[in-house]
Design a protein around this motif. Sequence first.
Motif, mmCIF file in Angstrom:
data_model
loop_
_atom_site.group_PDB
_atom_site.id
_atom_site.type_symbol
_atom_site.label_atom_id
_atom_site.label_comp_id
_atom_site.label_asym_id
_atom_site.label_seq_id
_atom_site.Cartn_x
_atom_site.Cartn_y
_atom_site.Cartn_z
ATOM 1 N N ALA A 32 0.835 -1.198 0.000
ATOM 2 C CA ALA A 32 0.000 0.000 0.000
ATOM 3 C C ALA A 32 0.872 1.251 0.000
ATOM 4 C CB ALA A 32 -0.911 -0.003 1.220
ATOM 5 N N MET A 33 0.353 2.317 -0.607
ATOM 6 C CA MET A 33 1.097 3.574 -0.696
ATOM 7 C C MET A 33 1.460 4.110 0.693
ATOM 8 S SD MET A 33 2.360 5.594 -2.850
ATOM 9 C CE MET A 33 2.868 7.268 -3.068
ATOM 10 N N GLY A 34 0.551 4.012 1.641
ATOM 11 C CA GLY A 34 0.836 4.485 3.004
ATOM 12 C C GLY A 34 1.982 3.722 3.637
ATOM 13 N N ASP A 35 2.013 2.412 3.439
ATOM 14 C CA ASP A 35 3.100 1.599 3.985
ATOM 15 C C ASP A 35 4.428 1.975 3.329
ATOM 16 O OD1 ASP A 35 1.309 0.269 5.621
ATOM 17 O OD2 ASP A 35 1.025 -1.383 4.202
ATOM 18 N N ALA A 36 4.411 2.187 2.020
ATOM 19 C CA ALA A 36 5.640 2.579 1.310
ATOM 20 C C ALA A 36 6.119 3.951 1.781
ATOM 21 C CB ALA A 36 5.398 2.590 -0.194
ATOM 22 N N THR A 37 5.189 4.878 1.958
ATOM 23 C CA THR A 37 5.539 6.223 2.417
ATOM 24 C C THR A 37 6.195 6.167 3.797
ATOM 25 O OG1 THR A 37 3.750 7.191 1.139
ATOM 26 C CG2 THR A 37 4.619 8.517 2.942
ATOM 27 N N ASN A 38 5.602 5.409 4.713
ATOM 28 C CA ASN A 38 6.170 5.291 6.067
ATOM 29 C C ASN A 38 7.542 4.628 6.036
ATOM 30 O OD1 ASN A 38 4.033 6.529 7.342
ATOM 31 N ND2 ASN A 38 2.919 4.615 7.617
ATOM 32 N N THR A 39 7.701 3.618 5.201
ATOM 33 C CA THR A 39 8.991 2.928 5.106
ATOM 34 C C THR A 39 10.059 3.866 4.563
ATOM 35 O OG1 THR A 39 7.892 0.809 4.810
ATOM 36 C CG2 THR A 39 10.187 0.954 4.094
ATOM 37 N N VAL A 40 9.721 4.631 3.527
ATOM 38 C CA VAL A 40 10.689 5.580 2.952
ATOM 39 C C VAL A 40 11.061 6.639 3.985
ATOM 40 C CG1 VAL A 40 10.979 7.408 1.225
ATOM 41 C CG2 VAL A 40 10.114 5.165 0.548
ATOM 42 N N LYS A 41 10.082 7.159 4.715
ATOM 43 C CA LYS A 41 10.379 8.155 5.763
ATOM 44 C C LYS A 41 11.335 7.581 6.799
ATOM 45 C CE LYS A 41 6.118 10.834 5.568
ATOM 46 N NZ LYS A 41 4.870 11.184 6.251
ATOM 47 N N ASN A 42 11.076 6.354 7.237
ATOM 48 C CA ASN A 42 11.951 5.724 8.231
ATOM 49 C C ASN A 42 13.351 5.486 7.670
ATOM 50 O OD1 ASN A 42 10.015 5.654 10.245
ATOM 51 N ND2 ASN A 42 9.257 3.642 9.633
ATOM 52 N N MET A 43 13.427 5.019 6.432
ATOM 53 C CA MET A 43 14.734 4.757 5.826
ATOM 54 C C MET A 43 15.528 6.054 5.639
ATOM 55 S SD MET A 43 13.809 1.751 3.113
ATOM 56 C CE MET A 43 15.513 1.441 2.634
ATOM 57 N N LYS A 44 14.836 7.153 5.291
ATOM 58 C CA LYS A 44 15.509 8.456 5.181
ATOM 59 C C LYS A 44 16.020 8.902 6.540
ATOM 60 C CE LYS A 44 13.355 11.774 3.509
ATOM 61 N NZ LYS A 44 12.181 12.571 3.357
ATOM 62 N N ARG A 45 15.194 8.762 7.559
ATOM 63 C CA ARG A 45 15.560 9.198 8.907
ATOM 64 C C ARG A 45 16.813 8.483 9.407
ATOM 65 N NH1 ARG A 45 11.362 7.663 13.029
ATOM 66 N NH2 ARG A 45 10.209 8.012 11.130
ATOM 67 N N TYR A 46 16.942 7.187 9.088
ATOM 68 C CA TYR A 46 18.081 6.410 9.555
ATOM 69 C C TYR A 46 19.247 6.399 8.574
ATOM 70 C CZ TYR A 46 15.107 5.025 13.348
ATOM 71 O OH TYR A 46 14.291 5.064 14.455
ATOM 72 N N GLY A 47 19.145 7.188 7.502
ATOM 73 C CA GLY A 47 20.265 7.357 6.587
ATOM 74 C C GLY A 47 20.451 6.252 5.570
ATOM 75 N N ALA A 48 19.479 5.394 5.395
ATOM 76 C CA ALA A 48 19.607 4.302 4.434
ATOM 77 C C ALA A 48 19.178 4.719 3.030
ATOM 78 C CB ALA A 48 18.770 3.109 4.884
ATOM 79 N N LEU A 49 18.379 5.773 2.934
ATOM 80 C CA LEU A 49 17.833 6.213 1.654
ATOM 81 C C LEU A 49 17.963 7.723 1.585
ATOM 82 C CD1 LEU A 49 16.292 4.552 -0.529
ATOM 83 C CD2 LEU A 49 14.184 5.323 0.532
ATOM 84 N N CYS A 50 18.155 8.266 0.392
ATOM 85 C CA CYS A 50 18.210 9.722 0.269
ATOM 86 C C CYS A 50 17.529 10.166 -1.021
ATOM 87 C CB CYS A 50 19.636 10.241 0.356
ATOM 88 S SG CYS A 50 20.706 9.695 -0.951
ATOM 89 N N LYS A 51 17.083 11.424 -0.990
ATOM 90 C CA LYS A 51 16.478 12.029 -2.173
ATOM 91 C C LYS A 51 17.602 12.371 -3.150
ATOM 92 C CE LYS A 51 12.942 14.304 0.572
ATOM 93 N NZ LYS A 51 12.451 15.594 1.064
ATOM 94 N N VAL A 52 17.389 12.056 -4.420
ATOM 95 C CA VAL A 52 18.433 12.367 -5.398
ATOM 96 C C VAL A 52 18.033 13.458 -6.378
ATOM 97 C CG1 VAL A 52 19.668 10.192 -5.245
ATOM 98 C CG2 VAL A 52 17.761 10.382 -6.814
ATOM 99 N N ARG A 53 16.753 13.605 -6.638
ATOM 100 C CA ARG A 53 16.267 14.677 -7.509
ATOM 101 C C ARG A 53 14.749 14.700 -7.491
ATOM 102 N NH1 ARG A 53 17.762 10.679 -10.490
ATOM 103 N NH2 ARG A 53 19.618 11.077 -11.549
ATOM 104 N N GLU A 54 14.179 15.677 -8.179
ATOM 105 C CA GLU A 54 12.726 15.772 -8.320
ATOM 106 C C GLU A 54 12.345 15.482 -9.761
ATOM 107 O OE1 GLU A 54 11.462 19.644 -7.116
ATOM 108 O OE2 GLU A 54 11.791 19.238 -5.005
ATOM 109 N N ARG A 55 11.107 15.015 -9.935
ATOM 110 C CA ARG A 55 10.609 14.712 -11.277
ATOM 111 C C ARG A 55 9.128 15.058 -11.354
ATOM 112 N NH1 ARG A 55 9.241 8.886 -12.846
ATOM 113 N NH2 ARG A 55 10.769 8.357 -11.270
ATOM 114 N N ARG A 56 8.699 15.590 -12.476
ATOM 115 C CA ARG A 56 7.283 15.840 -12.722
ATOM 116 C C ARG A 56 6.614 14.539 -13.148
ATOM 117 N NH1 ARG A 56 4.780 20.013 -11.217
ATOM 118 N NH2 ARG A 56 5.593 22.063 -11.598
#
Length: 78
Positions: free
Chosen positions: A19-43
């Motif tokens: 589910a999108m909500g589960d993916a969003t929460n996982t990405v937020k957690n991974m960003k917070r702990y430094g495992a994932l980062c934003k690389v750019r924006e896209r339309r």
Amino acid sequence: MKPDQAPTVAEMARHAKVAMGDATNTVKNMKRYGALCKVRERRVPYRNRPVFEYAPADMVDQSAGFVDLAQVFNVWAN
């Protein structure tokens, strides 16, 4: 997906079949702990605002903003 793009949260959710909500929460957690980062924006057609593309933090050269997307896709495909 194109080789010059990293995945968005929606693309990761579809790929992982969660589910999108589960993916969003996982990405937020991974960003917070430094495992994932934003690389750019896209339309994207389904939003008025640009969305972020993400990559594993250890695959991003922070000084140059470079992402080896081929490596990201190889890891993500497995």
